[in-house]
Design a protein around this motif. Structure first.
Motif, short mmCIF file in Angstrom:
data_model
loop_
_atom_site.label_atom_id
_atom_site.label_comp_id
_atom_site.label_asym_id
_atom_site.label_seq_id
_atom_site.Cartn_x
_atom_site.Cartn_y
_atom_site.Cartn_z
N VAL A 39 0.86 -1.18 0.00
CA VAL A 39 0.00 0.00 0.00
C VAL A 39 0.90 1.23 0.00
O VAL A 39 1.79 1.35 0.84
N TRP A 40 0.65 2.13 -0.95
CA TRP A 40 1.49 3.30 -1.16
C TRP A 40 0.71 4.59 -0.95
O TRP A 40 -0.49 4.65 -1.27
N ASP A 41 1.38 5.63 -0.50
CA ASP A 41 0.86 6.99 -0.52
C ASP A 41 1.26 7.56 -1.88
O ASP A 41 2.45 7.76 -2.14
N VAL A 42 0.28 7.82 -2.74
CA VAL A 42 0.57 8.25 -4.10
C VAL A 42 1.19 9.65 -4.12
O VAL A 42 2.10 9.92 -4.91
N ILE A 43 0.75 10.55 -3.26
CA ILE A 43 1.25 11.92 -3.26
C ILE A 43 2.71 11.97 -2.80
O ILE A 43 3.56 12.58 -3.44
N LYS A 44 3.01 11.32 -1.69
CA LYS A 44 4.37 11.35 -1.14
C LYS A 44 5.29 10.29 -1.73
O LYS A 44 6.50 10.37 -1.60
N GLY A 45 4.70 9.27 -2.35
CA GLY A 45 5.49 8.19 -2.91
C GLY A 45 6.02 7.22 -1.88
O GLY A 45 6.89 6.41 -2.18
N GLY A 46 5.50 7.29 -0.67
CA GLY A 46 6.00 6.45 0.41
C GLY A 46 5.25 5.13 0.54
O GLY A 46 4.04 5.06 0.33
#
Length: 103
Positions: free
Chosen positions: A72-79
Motif C-alpha cells: 500500500v502506497w501513498d501516491v502523493i508522497k510516494g511512500g
C-alpha cells in the motif's frame, strides 16, 4: 525495450486525479490526466504487478504482485505505507479497496 524500461503494462486503475499502470517489472507508474508521470512506485524487479487499485476517498494505491506480495502506497508522497510479504500464496490477481465511499 521492456527489459530496460519500466516493463510492459500489466494492470490499470483509474482515479479522479490519477491513472496508475502496474508493469511487468514491478513498477507502478502514476500519471495525471495530462499523461505526465507524477510518481513511480516501487523498484524494478522480476516480481511483476498483477493488480492495482486506487482508493476513491484518499490518495492511496494498493498493488498486488505476481509473488503474492501486497503493498500500500501513498501516491502523493510516494511512500510505502504497508507491505505484506505473505498476503497470498498465488499471484494477487485482483485487489480492491472496500468501504471506500462506494454507495
Amino acid at each position: 525495450n521492456a527489459a530496460h524500461g519500466p516493463g510492459l503494462p500489466a494492470a490499470l486503475a483509474v482515479h479522479a486525479k490519477f491513472v496508475a499502470v502496474g508493469t511487468s517489472r514491478g513498477l507502478t507508474l502514476v500519471f495525471d490526466h495530462f499523461q505526465e508521470v507524477r510518481r513511480v512506485l516501487g523498484t524494478a524487479c522480476e516480481d511483476g504487478v498483477a493488480a492495482v487499485d486506487l482508493a476513491r476517498a484518499s490518495d492511496l494505491a494498493a498493488v498486488g504482485h505476481a509473488s503474492g506480495v501486497v503493498r500500500v502506497w501513498d501516491v502523493i508522497k510516494g511512500g510505502l505505507l504497508k507491505a505484506v510479504d505473505d498476503a497470498c500464496a498465488a499471484p494477487a490477481a485482483c485487489i480492491r479497496f472496500v468501504g471506500d465511499g462506494d454507495a
